[in-house]
Design an enzyme around this catalytic site. Structure first.
Site, PDB file in Angstrom:
ATOM      1  N   ASN A   1       0.873  -1.182   0.000  1.00  0.00           N
ATOM      2  CA  ASN A   1       0.000   0.000   0.000  1.00  0.00           C
ATOM      3  C   ASN A   1       0.904   1.224   0.000  1.00  0.00           C
ATOM      4  OD1 ASN A   1      -1.803   2.030   0.416  1.00  0.00           O
ATOM      5  ND2 ASN A   1      -2.501   1.355   2.448  1.00  0.00           N
ATOM      6  N   TRP A   2       1.009   1.839  -1.166  1.00  0.00           N
ATOM      7  CA  TRP A   2       1.912   2.988  -1.298  1.00  0.00           C
ATOM      8  C   TRP A   2       1.315   4.267  -0.721  1.00  0.00           C
ATOM      9  CZ3 TRP A   2       4.259   2.538  -6.964  1.00  0.00           C
ATOM     10  CH2 TRP A   2       5.153   1.457  -6.977  1.00  0.00           C
ATOM     11  N   LYS A   3       0.040   4.232  -0.352  1.00  0.00           N
ATOM     12  CA  LYS A   3      -0.629   5.406   0.225  1.00  0.00           C
ATOM     13  C   LYS A   3      -0.434   6.624  -0.694  1.00  0.00           C
ATOM     14  CE  LYS A   3      -0.312   3.250   4.724  1.00  0.00           C
ATOM     15  NZ  LYS A   3      -0.221   3.385   6.174  1.00  0.00           N
TER      16      LYS A   3
ATOM     17  N   HIS B   1      -9.645   1.123   4.765  1.00  0.00           N
ATOM     18  CA  HIS B   1      -8.399   1.407   5.479  1.00  0.00           C
ATOM     19  C   HIS B   1      -8.663   2.385   6.626  1.00  0.00           C
ATOM     20  CE1 HIS B   1      -4.305   2.595   6.381  1.00  0.00           C
ATOM     21  NE2 HIS B   1      -3.928   1.509   5.747  1.00  0.00           N
TER      22      HIS B   1
ATOM     23  N   GLU C   1      -7.024   4.787   7.710  1.00  0.00           N
ATOM     24  CA  GLU C   1      -6.760   6.204   7.402  1.00  0.00           C
ATOM     25  C   GLU C   1      -7.954   6.830   6.701  1.00  0.00           C
ATOM     26  OE1 GLU C   1      -3.006   5.553   5.463  1.00  0.00           O
ATOM     27  OE2 GLU C   1      -2.053   5.159   7.394  1.00  0.00           O
TER      28      GLU C   1
ATOM     29  N   GLU D   1      -5.330  -4.749  10.675  1.00  0.00           N
ATOM     30  CA  GLU D   1      -4.365  -3.667  10.850  1.00  0.00           C
ATOM     31  C   GLU D   1      -4.709  -2.889  12.113  1.00  0.00           C
ATOM     32  OE1 GLU D   1      -2.401  -2.634   6.814  1.00  0.00           O
ATOM     33  OE2 GLU D   1      -4.061  -1.267   7.151  1.00  0.00           O
TER      34      GLU D   1
ATOM     35  N   GLY E   1       2.256   2.857  10.863  1.00  0.00           N
ATOM     36  CA  GLY E   1       3.162   3.994  10.708  1.00  0.00           C
ATOM     37  C   GLY E   1       3.836   4.404  11.999  1.00  0.00           C
TER      38      GLY E   1
ATOM     39  N   SER F   1       3.354  -1.567  10.425  1.00  0.00           N
ATOM     40  CA  SER F   1       4.814  -1.539  10.646  1.00  0.00           C
ATOM     41  C   SER F   1       5.492  -2.862  10.300  1.00  0.00           C
ATOM     42  CB  SER F   1       5.123  -1.125  12.098  1.00  0.00           C
ATOM     43  OG  SER F   1       4.647   0.182  12.342  1.00  0.00           O
TER      44      SER F   1
ATOM     45  N   GLY G   1       2.899  -0.975   4.406  1.00  0.00           N
ATOM     46  CA  GLY G   1       2.834   0.455   4.092  1.00  0.00           C
ATOM     47  C   GLY G   1       4.213   1.009   3.792  1.00  0.00           C
ATOM     48  N   GLY G   2       4.796   1.688   4.776  1.00  0.00           N
ATOM     49  CA  GLY G   2       6.071   2.388   4.573  1.00  0.00           C
ATOM     50  C   GLY G   2       7.154   1.535   3.926  1.00  0.00           C
TER      51      GLY G   2
END
Ligand code: 13P
Length: 292
Positions: free
Chosen positions: A9-11, A101, A103, A183, A189, A229, A250-251
């Site tokens: 997930n590149w967000k 998600h 977010e 999640e 994050g 994470s 993610g990151g």
């Protein structure tokens, strides 16, 4: 036998100018047999990533191609919704989508009811769905984590069923149309990941709820991923749990070295499952992979 899935997930990162190169680099370094790879860039980068991945040289030795996913779809099929993107609009661009998600729950006020609509629209558009669920820190500290996740699964999948009658003619390949990503919000994050055992416990709650909702085989066929994470250093802890089928990253998914390490470890689990599944009299869900 459930597939092993690593979804990136590149967000809100990358641009159409650089997303294709990043996707190509990641795909070329994650050619691990048996691992389902999905890259979810921003909407405006979908075409660039699709074009970059349309290269037979990026397939795994077993022929597996990295797939393209969106990060969201709208809960209505079409209409006066300025700035939004419908599931049907993704035809030719993506074969997967993330929905729900945390977010988006936080920043766009998405409720379980709205997410239920997104799941339905995505299913109608024949997209593979990654439905995200997970509790907030205060909810976990109050001992409410399992109730929160159970309620989210119920609300988001209410009257969805598996498969819906209209889907029985669809060939979803080796991967079911629905995947659930657990999640925990406090792990996203933050560099603070859940324990493998916490994720496994929640996978149990999720499958129990799927069973109550009428999913076949009490939800045993539905992959459950962990997200929050995830790195190449901790992925082993999650994949050591037989109930966890991969990760939503993610990151670390923006870093080719990290993705190479994560997918390499996923390949160990995929090979172990394949071997266990081919042994006469063996269960298909045993994971003989090492813990790290
Ligand atoms: P991080 O891996 O950056 O914690 O993000 C997890 C996530 O939200 C994936 O959807």
């Amino acid at each position: 036998m459930r597939p092993v899935i690593i979804a990136a997930n590149w967000k809100m990162n990358t641009t159409p100018a650089d997303a294709g190169d990043l996707a190509r680099t990641i795909a070329s370094r994650t050619r691990e047999p048996g691992v389902v790879r999905v890259i979810c860039p921003p909407f405006v980068c979908l075409a660039a990533v699709r074009d970059a991945l349309d290269d037979p040289g990026l397939a795994a030795p077993d022929g597996g191609r990295a797939a393209v996913g969106a990060q969201d779809v709208h809960h209505e099929a079409a209409g006066a919704y300025t700035g939004w993107t419908s599931a049907a609009m993704l035809a030719g661009l993506a074969t997967w989508t993330i929905v729900g998600h945390s977010e988006r729950r936080r920043d766009a006020g998405e409720t379980d009811g709205v997410i239920n609509g997104k799941v339905r629209r995505a299913q109608e558009a024949r997209l593979h769905v990654i439905l995200c669920v997970g509790e907030r820190l205060a909810e976990r500290e109050a001992g409410q984590a399992e109730r929160v996740v159970r309620d989210q699964v119920r609300g988001c999948l209410d009257r969805v069923g598996a498969p819906a009658p209209a889907d029985q003619d669809v060939d979803w390949g080796a991967v079911p149309w629905l995947t659930i990503a657990y999640e925990p919000v406090w792990a996203i994050g933050t560099g603070r990941n859940a324990r493998g055992a916490d994720a496994a416990a929640m996978a149990g709650v999720i499958r129990e709820t799927l069973g109550e909702l009428g999913f076949a085989d009490r939800g045993e066929a539905i992959p459950v991923l962990y997200g929050g994470s995830v790195t190449s250093a901790n992925i082993g802890e999650f994949l050591a749990e037989p109930s966890i089928d991969g990760a939503l990253v993610g990151g670390a998914s923006l870093k080719p070295d990290e993705m190479a390490g994560i997918v390499a470890r996923a390949g160990v689990t995929a090979a172990a499952r394949l071997e266990a599944g081919s042994r006469p009299g063996e269960g298909t869900r045993r994971d003989a992979a090492p813990t790290s």
